[in-house]
Design a protein around this motif. Sequence first.
Motif, PDB file in Angstrom:
ATOM      1  N   UNK A  76       7.123 -35.367  -0.239  1.00  0.00           N
ATOM      2  CA  UNK A  76       7.630 -34.291  -0.075  1.00  0.00           C
ATOM      3  C   UNK A  76       6.591 -33.059   0.148  1.00  0.00           C
ATOM      4  N   UNK A  77       5.328 -33.043  -0.413  1.00  0.00           N
ATOM      5  CA  UNK A  77       4.384 -32.212  -0.033  1.00  0.00           C
ATOM      6  C   UNK A  77       3.014 -32.571   0.048  1.00  0.00           C
ATOM      7  N   UNK A  78       2.311 -31.685   0.698  1.00  0.00           N
ATOM      8  CA  UNK A  78       0.828 -31.985   0.740  1.00  0.00           C
ATOM      9  C   UNK A  78      -0.141 -31.117   0.106  1.00  0.00           C
ATOM     10  N   UNK A  79      -1.219 -31.644  -0.478  1.00  0.00           N
ATOM     11  CA  UNK A  79      -2.315 -30.652  -1.225  1.00  0.00           C
ATOM     12  C   UNK A  79      -3.524 -30.853  -0.463  1.00  0.00           C
ATOM     13  N   UNK A  80      -4.382 -29.819  -0.364  1.00  0.00           N
ATOM     14  CA  UNK A  80      -5.526 -30.040   0.438  1.00  0.00           C
ATOM     15  C   UNK A  80      -6.511 -29.481  -0.553  1.00  0.00           C
ATOM     16  N   UNK A 107     -11.494 -25.249  -3.764  1.00  0.00           N
ATOM     17  CA  UNK A 107     -10.091 -24.793  -4.116  1.00  0.00           C
ATOM     18  C   UNK A 107      -9.073 -26.048  -3.783  1.00  0.00           C
ATOM     19  N   UNK A 108      -8.059 -25.973  -4.562  1.00  0.00           N
ATOM     20  CA  UNK A 108      -6.948 -26.813  -4.326  1.00  0.00           C
ATOM     21  C   UNK A 108      -5.815 -25.966  -3.596  1.00  0.00           C
ATOM     22  N   UNK A 109      -5.464 -26.143  -2.376  1.00  0.00           N
ATOM     23  CA  UNK A 109      -4.476 -25.487  -1.430  1.00  0.00           C
ATOM     24  C   UNK A 109      -3.344 -26.231  -1.517  1.00  0.00           C
ATOM     25  N   UNK A 110      -2.253 -25.381  -1.663  1.00  0.00           N
ATOM     26  CA  UNK A 110      -0.936 -25.988  -1.673  1.00  0.00           C
ATOM     27  C   UNK A 110      -0.243 -26.122  -0.225  1.00  0.00           C
ATOM     28  N   UNK A 126     -16.766 -19.844  -2.969  1.00  0.00           N
ATOM     29  CA  UNK A 126     -18.179 -19.766  -3.297  1.00  0.00           C
ATOM     30  C   UNK A 126     -18.567 -18.789  -4.475  1.00  0.00           C
ATOM     31  N   UNK A 127     -17.946 -17.654  -4.255  1.00  0.00           N
ATOM     32  CA  UNK A 127     -18.093 -16.641  -5.403  1.00  0.00           C
ATOM     33  C   UNK A 127     -17.722 -16.746  -6.666  1.00  0.00           C
ATOM     34  N   UNK A 128     -16.732 -17.878  -6.718  1.00  0.00           N
ATOM     35  CA  UNK A 128     -16.093 -18.195  -8.046  1.00  0.00           C
ATOM     36  C   UNK A 128     -15.777 -17.008  -8.925  1.00  0.00           C
ATOM     37  N   UNK A 129     -16.061 -16.393 -10.011  1.00  0.00           N
ATOM     38  CA  UNK A 129     -15.543 -15.539 -10.794  1.00  0.00           C
ATOM     39  C   UNK A 129     -15.399 -14.044 -10.008  1.00  0.00           C
ATOM     40  N   UNK A 130     -16.488 -13.857  -9.202  1.00  0.00           N
ATOM     41  CA  UNK A 130     -16.422 -12.399  -8.297  1.00  0.00           C
ATOM     42  C   UNK A 130     -15.586 -12.427  -7.284  1.00  0.00           C
ATOM     43  N   UNK A 131     -14.909 -13.788  -6.926  1.00  0.00           N
ATOM     44  CA  UNK A 131     -13.797 -13.840  -5.845  1.00  0.00           C
ATOM     45  C   UNK A 131     -12.360 -13.713  -6.548  1.00  0.00           C
ATOM     46  N   UNK A 132     -11.399 -13.771  -5.606  1.00  0.00           N
ATOM     47  CA  UNK A 132     -10.110 -14.022  -6.015  1.00  0.00           C
ATOM     48  C   UNK A 132      -9.342 -14.829  -5.205  1.00  0.00           C
ATOM     49  N   UNK A 133      -8.371 -15.823  -5.521  1.00  0.00           N
ATOM     50  CA  UNK A 133      -7.547 -16.620  -4.925  1.00  0.00           C
ATOM     51  C   UNK A 133      -6.394 -15.975  -5.085  1.00  0.00           C
ATOM     52  N   UNK A 134      -5.218 -17.015  -4.366  1.00  0.00           N
ATOM     53  CA  UNK A 134      -3.675 -16.321  -4.261  1.00  0.00           C
ATOM     54  C   UNK A 134      -3.097 -17.552  -4.891  1.00  0.00           C
ATOM     55  N   UNK A 135      -1.537 -17.008  -5.083  1.00  0.00           N
ATOM     56  CA  UNK A 135      -0.436 -18.330  -5.082  1.00  0.00           C
ATOM     57  C   UNK A 135      -0.743 -19.444  -4.379  1.00  0.00           C
ATOM     58  N   UNK A 136      -1.282 -19.550  -3.061  1.00  0.00           N
ATOM     59  CA  UNK A 136      -1.310 -20.706  -2.430  1.00  0.00           C
ATOM     60  C   UNK A 136      -2.459 -21.564  -2.777  1.00  0.00           C
ATOM     61  N   UNK A 137      -3.262 -21.194  -3.862  1.00  0.00           N
ATOM     62  CA  UNK A 137      -4.131 -22.104  -4.346  1.00  0.00           C
ATOM     63  C   UNK A 137      -3.785 -22.450  -5.751  1.00  0.00           C
ATOM     64  N   UNK A 138      -4.005 -23.756  -6.069  1.00  0.00           N
ATOM     65  CA  UNK A 138      -3.642 -24.250  -7.532  1.00  0.00           C
ATOM     66  C   UNK A 138      -4.841 -24.276  -8.389  1.00  0.00           C
ATOM     67  N   UNK A 139      -5.898 -24.632  -7.838  1.00  0.00           N
ATOM     68  CA  UNK A 139      -7.245 -24.400  -8.687  1.00  0.00           C
ATOM     69  C   UNK A 139      -8.268 -23.966  -8.070  1.00  0.00           C
TER      70      UNK A 139
END
Lengths: 558, 241
Positions: A76-80, A107-110, A126-139
Amino acid sequence: MTLIQHETSDDTARFRRPPSEVMRLARMGSFHPSRLSFLRVMLRRLRDEGWTFDRPVWEVDDKGVGHGVYRAKGPERTYSLVAFAHDLPPEMRSDRVIATAWDATFALFDGDPTAEDIARLGRNVPYQEAGRITPSELTLARANRSVRLFDHVVAALSSGRQPDAAEIEAVGYLMRTTAVYGSGKFGACDRADIAERPELSAPFQVEMLTVWLIRAFTVDIVEHIAAARGGKRAAKLDPAMRRTLGVGNSTGLGMAPFLVRHPILLNNWMIAREEALARVRAQAGSRPEAVAGLRQALGHALANAEVWHSEHPVQKRKLHDLRHDLGLISARLDDWDLGAVRPWDALWRWGDRTLTCEGQEALLSLMLEPHGDLVDDLAECMGADEAARFRLDGAMPVGKLREILENEYDWALAIDFDTPENVARFWYVSEEKLEPRLGERATEDGATLEQPLCIARLMSELYTTVRNHDAGAPVAELLLSHPEHRFSVRRAQIARDHPFAEVRDNLIAADMLPIDLLRCKLAFFGASQFDPRSDRWVRINLFAGAPFPEEIASEIEA
Amino acid sequence: MTTVPHDQTRGDSTAFFRDLQPAPLSRNEVASLCTKAARGAGMSWGMAEEAGFAAAWLVSHGVDGPGYLSAHLEQADGMAWSELCPTPTPGKWRNADGRTLCPIILGATICDHADLPQGAAAGRRIEFGPVGMPILLVPFLAYLAQARGLAIALSWPGGMARIGAGGTELSAAAALLGCKTLDLTLDAEPAAPGRPSAAPIPNAHTAAETIAILNAFAMRTTVPASEASRAGAGSALGDND
């Protein structure tokens, strides 16, 4: 309902171990990975559902700097996995203050990331804690090289040779992750938003997928750098040698409170494991292929116990116990009466009488191994909707609450918290790192800021209050006069119908070993080579011996 | 903020939030940060979890729960339980000293009393008197409406907001209830079981200033590091082996 269950007339209930036996730190600290471990659950699904894998993007220069995308396509789905490879000078490897101080970040992208998605991730991941990711990312994750092995492998492959097997065995991985963040951290997708997906309903599946794809990356990057250096004469890693490599991980106290903070989840993990054992024990007879499977699993366990090393005195003793016990199991199998009634139960009972905790819990994992058809469905019961049990039952009479405490927390009420050694420690969160630590009450400041992790003492305090309260009054009224007990009341009401929710030990006792909590959780993950470096942090290996993405379709056993 | 080798899975990611523009936090981040902040502001751990629940619920319904909670905590900081809690009697739940009620304590207590004679059941009216930051009460009432099949109306001098089982009226209610204090009366009527709205709402955005205020409260629950604790938490070695 499986074939085996049809053959079994006995209910499994009488073969189940009680929580009072299972939920002890000494036993939980002896758990081994099993076929219900989360990484095994994930690999089985990937194989059974015919997932396919590719690497649509690989833009890495000769120094090994750039990015790649690892794609997993399911029904059903793809993860990258979007992987960023960095060139990290050695002196920065021990200093995490500065951004990009990792050899690789992920990052694991949905879904399938677009070029814009990758560019956005390149500005944050690459900046880890200093960056932000979004609900499109799972990890969000990162890893550093095992410099010793990585350099050795690059040197060997670039000159056309295979690396030294002893070097590979001594380390076991090319990189180790230093954090794998999921569950909404840094703006990622919340667990609740993906928990309904069948492929993610078991615990920690996105984290496991992340680490498994990182493992593929660690090999690709080492081969890429070797090829850049060695040109035409460069070799690729021999597949058999490659297979022994996992992903390392070092884990400290930060992970220890998880099991205490998630009582329903812990209950569900434990019940699944105990029910699996009970189903195996309850079988009337034994099938030859299951017996052969047990012998094969024992062979793997013996080999694993040989390569499993630790310098930590506690773990050295446990490894000694394990090796001794595996020898006893091996001898026992030669005399095992397969014609007896319920031979698997007889084997278990023998182990219960004869082996140490290490050996008993190893035997449990061994007994589950050849019984996938009987136990694998239990993996589906290991998740938990914790939010559904957040509301208290305010109408419950205080007398009923007292009854729960006397029945479910008798072990806690038996502890004398006026004795210094029973309150020797306290759990707190450090201002410096915002992570859990364990302090010595007698000598360190901060006990007034104790975290609510010593459930035994909290329940003991609640019991004192409850005993002096009108038994007919509702809990809602008790909480208006004693708001400090709200946390414990919620928990006790959960424990009423979750018998495996609590670690039945004093978590602030002088002799408590936090690594026992780590070992339990990491065994559920499927980690091998558990190697404590102190009583508070450990190194482990994930996916060593497991198939790589292009191998999984042809696996017989996952 | 310093980090050292073998730094592992952090409890909180919001401490690192540096965005100049308000940005969406995950519900997990909101619940975790707000629970700690509420504890830091003096709530018991169990009540602090209720604050985390309420803020996360609001965020997932498009309302900046952390913003309202931080404003409430600044106002209620240092106040005693008796100054914030209701005294539930049939029809009247005012604070014993006539003070402004804490919306988190009130909401949790309403849920606790759902099946008790003083509780908010169908056909009942309850006077609360002044309630601080009343928008924070909505997650509790929305839960109750859904769990017990109720239509709940909150009224105050000059206004009224409805909280149904479906939560669809939320945006209207949010505009009305997002103020500092209201003198509230609750009316509950039976309603058909509601359905959560089908279309997912993007999480509300939260400002860095709000997060800084909540982090300051949350930091009150932490202990300054000692040499002893540092030595024991992880490896003191480099990561070059």
